[in-house]
Motif scaffolding. Structure first.
Motif, mmCIF file in Angstrom:
data_model
loop_
_atom_site.group_PDB
_atom_site.id
_atom_site.type_symbol
_atom_site.label_atom_id
_atom_site.label_comp_id
_atom_site.label_asym_id
_atom_site.label_seq_id
_atom_site.Cartn_x
_atom_site.Cartn_y
_atom_site.Cartn_z
ATOM 1 N N ALA A 1 0.832 -1.209 0.000
ATOM 2 C CA ALA A 1 0.000 0.000 0.000
ATOM 3 C C ALA A 1 0.860 1.251 0.000
ATOM 4 O O ALA A 1 0.532 2.245 -0.659
ATOM 5 N N ALA A 2 1.979 1.219 0.733
ATOM 6 C CA ALA A 2 2.875 2.380 0.752
ATOM 7 C C ALA A 2 3.519 2.613 -0.613
ATOM 8 O O ALA A 2 3.925 3.733 -0.915
ATOM 9 N N ALA A 3 3.614 1.567 -1.423
ATOM 10 C CA ALA A 3 4.163 1.693 -2.777
ATOM 11 C C ALA A 3 3.062 1.896 -3.814
ATOM 12 O O ALA A 3 3.308 1.791 -5.014
ATOM 13 N N MET A 4 1.832 2.194 -3.351
ATOM 14 C CA MET A 4 0.673 2.398 -4.218
ATOM 15 C C MET A 4 0.345 1.145 -5.022
ATOM 16 O O MET A 4 0.076 1.188 -6.219
ATOM 17 N N LEU A 5 0.370 0.015 -4.315
ATOM 18 C CA LEU A 5 -0.012 -1.264 -4.890
ATOM 19 C C LEU A 5 -1.021 -1.919 -3.949
ATOM 20 O O LEU A 5 -0.987 -1.704 -2.747
ATOM 21 N N ARG A 6 -1.888 -2.738 -4.518
ATOM 22 C CA ARG A 6 -2.905 -3.415 -3.713
ATOM 23 C C ARG A 6 -2.797 -4.921 -3.916
ATOM 24 O O ARG A 6 -2.822 -5.420 -5.046
ATOM 25 N N ALA A 7 -2.653 -5.645 -2.812
ATOM 26 C CA ALA A 7 -2.570 -7.098 -2.874
ATOM 27 C C ALA A 7 -3.924 -7.676 -3.281
ATOM 28 O O ALA A 7 -4.956 -7.305 -2.722
ATOM 29 N N GLU A 8 -3.909 -8.586 -4.263
ATOM 30 C CA GLU A 8 -5.161 -9.159 -4.749
ATOM 31 C C GLU A 8 -5.238 -10.672 -4.551
ATOM 32 O O GLU A 8 -6.273 -11.182 -4.148
ATOM 33 N N GLN A 9 -4.159 -11.410 -4.873
ATOM 34 C CA GLN A 9 -4.187 -12.860 -4.768
ATOM 35 C C GLN A 9 -2.981 -13.353 -3.972
ATOM 36 O O GLN A 9 -1.900 -12.756 -4.038
ATOM 37 N N TRP A 10 -3.182 -14.459 -3.246
ATOM 38 C CA TRP A 10 -2.143 -15.013 -2.397
ATOM 39 C C TRP A 10 -1.962 -16.497 -2.682
ATOM 40 O O TRP A 10 -2.889 -17.177 -3.110
ATOM 41 N N ASP A 11 -0.771 -16.963 -2.415
ATOM 42 C CA ASP A 11 -0.484 -18.391 -2.481
ATOM 43 C C ASP A 11 0.709 -18.657 -1.567
ATOM 44 O O ASP A 11 1.356 -17.707 -1.079
ATOM 45 N N GLU A 12 1.010 -19.914 -1.312
ATOM 46 C CA GLU A 12 2.149 -20.285 -0.476
ATOM 47 C C GLU A 12 2.744 -21.584 -0.979
ATOM 48 O O GLU A 12 2.100 -22.343 -1.713
ATOM 49 N N ALA A 13 3.986 -21.839 -0.583
ATOM 50 C CA ALA A 13 4.693 -23.024 -1.068
ATOM 51 C C ALA A 13 5.746 -23.446 -0.051
ATOM 52 O O ALA A 13 6.113 -22.667 0.839
ATOM 53 N N VAL A 14 6.223 -24.682 -0.195
ATOM 54 C CA VAL A 14 7.302 -25.279 0.610
ATOM 55 C C VAL A 14 6.908 -25.299 2.095
ATOM 56 O O VAL A 14 7.283 -24.415 2.866
ATOM 57 N N PHE A 15 6.173 -26.330 2.481
ATOM 58 C CA PHE A 15 5.686 -26.446 3.848
ATOM 59 C C PHE A 15 6.651 -27.204 4.756
ATOM 60 O O PHE A 15 6.525 -27.139 5.970
ATOM 61 N N LEU A 16 7.585 -27.955 4.177
ATOM 62 C CA LEU A 16 8.575 -28.684 4.957
ATOM 63 C C LEU A 16 9.946 -28.055 4.755
ATOM 64 O O LEU A 16 10.133 -27.231 3.849
ATOM 65 N N PRO A 17 10.924 -28.398 5.577
ATOM 66 C CA PRO A 17 12.292 -27.919 5.318
ATOM 67 C C PRO A 17 12.728 -28.236 3.893
ATOM 68 O O PRO A 17 12.363 -29.272 3.330
ATOM 69 N N ALA A 18 13.487 -27.333 3.315
ATOM 70 C CA ALA A 18 13.841 -27.442 1.902
ATOM 71 C C ALA A 18 14.533 -28.754 1.578
ATOM 72 O O ALA A 18 14.338 -29.319 0.499
ATOM 73 N N SER A 19 15.340 -29.270 2.498
ATOM 74 C CA SER A 19 16.072 -30.504 2.233
ATOM 75 C C SER A 19 15.141 -31.700 2.061
ATOM 76 O O SER A 19 15.495 -32.685 1.406
ATOM 77 N N GLN A 20 13.912 -31.619 2.629
ATOM 78 C CA GLN A 20 12.953 -32.711 2.515
ATOM 79 C C GLN A 20 11.885 -32.438 1.467
ATOM 80 O O GLN A 20 11.438 -33.351 0.778
ATOM 81 N N ALA A 21 11.466 -31.189 1.359
ATOM 82 C CA ALA A 21 10.322 -30.866 0.500
ATOM 83 C C ALA A 21 10.658 -30.909 -0.980
ATOM 84 O O ALA A 21 9.785 -31.183 -1.804
ATOM 85 N N CYS A 22 11.906 -30.627 -1.342
ATOM 86 C CA CYS A 22 12.233 -30.471 -2.756
ATOM 87 C C CYS A 22 13.282 -31.473 -3.230
ATOM 88 O O CYS A 22 14.169 -31.131 -4.008
ATOM 89 N N ARG A 23 13.178 -32.698 -2.764
ATOM 90 C CA ARG A 23 14.061 -33.732 -3.290
ATOM 91 C C ARG A 23 13.693 -34.073 -4.726
ATOM 92 O O ARG A 23 14.560 -34.302 -5.568
ATOM 93 N N THR A 24 12.397 -34.129 -4.983
ATOM 94 C CA THR A 24 11.900 -34.341 -6.338
ATOM 95 C C THR A 24 10.706 -33.423 -6.560
ATOM 96 O O THR A 24 10.054 -32.983 -5.600
#
Length: 249
Positions: A161-184
């Protein structure tokens, strides 16, 4: 900054780094499924992700911030080094702007966001990928995201908002530690699906899409509601100050 950039490039050349690019690239395409004949600017360390979005008609430009070494190994288009306070692009040039590792080691992220907002078209969209403050960086060790500034969703809304932008959509990723979540890639997908169902809001990375909003940074006047006692005092004072009616002759 040069050493940090070298570490980012070496990470994205590893199997885990390639899984990160593919996994986050899928989420980016969910935000931006159609980018035919559009222009996209990748700020910070977004170069490895630019080839995951758009098609052959998409104009891609990667912009490293500050005095960094430019390596075109992961860059599918043009690339340059820019001053984060003054991007060398004309206003409203890009349809899309992608920020990855753009707030790394910066005390004032608002400078980068305001510069990006000026280069974004009125109907353009900006996508940020940042670590979550709720333990995100701890789970992202040995990745470039561990050095990025972390945020909560309310703080991101305020910053945008301070940069004159408005957040519209959200998402999230990587719920486990990187060493386990992204082996494949298959494992990373399964872990993210399970995390969104079982632990919403617990992802290590936050993805937020924002659009220009020229009114978001304007302060709003606050009117405090007066209690019943204050209203009675005002009414009594008004009655006491009112002139009395004269007597009839």
């Amino acid at each position: 900054m040069q050493n940090a950039t070298s570490r980012e490039e070496s990470f994205y050349g590893t199997p885990s780094g390639k899984v990160y690019v593919s996994l986050l690239g899928e989420r980016m395409r969910w935000f931006w499924p159609e980018m035919k004949n559009q222009s996209v600017l990748g700020l910070g360390g977004a170069a490895p992700y630019l080839h995951t979005i758009g098609d052959s008609s998409t104009l891609r430009i990667g912009a490293y911030l500050g005095n960094t070494r430019v390596d075109t190994a992961f860059q599918p288009g043009q690339c340059c080094v820019v001053d984060p306070a003054e991007l060398p692009f004309e206003p409203q040039k890009f349809d899309r702007i992608l920020l990855v590792h753009a707030l790394q080691g910066r005390d004032n992220p608002l400078t980068v966001l305001r510069s990006a907002a000026r280069a974004l078209k009125d109907d353009g969209r900006l996508l940020m990928v940042v670590p979550s403050r709720l333990g995100g960086r701890a789970r992202l060790r040995r990745t470039p995201f561990a050095r990025d500034a972390s945020f909560t969703r309310p703080k991101l809304r305020q910053l945008l908002a301070a940069a004159m932008l408005r957040a519209e959509q959200w998402d999230e990723a990587v719920f486990l530690p990187a060493s386990q979540a992204c082996r494949t890639l298959r494992r990373g997908r399964r872990m993210d699906i399970a995390g969104k169902v079982l632990c919403p809001g617990g992802g290590s990375l936050i993805l937020v899409e924002a659009v220009p909003d020229m009114y978001s940074a304007l302060p709003l006047s606050l009117h405090h509601k007066k209690g019943w006692f204050a209203r009675m005092r005002l009414t009594s004072a008004g009655m006491a100050g009112a002139p009395r009616a004269g007597k009839l002759p």
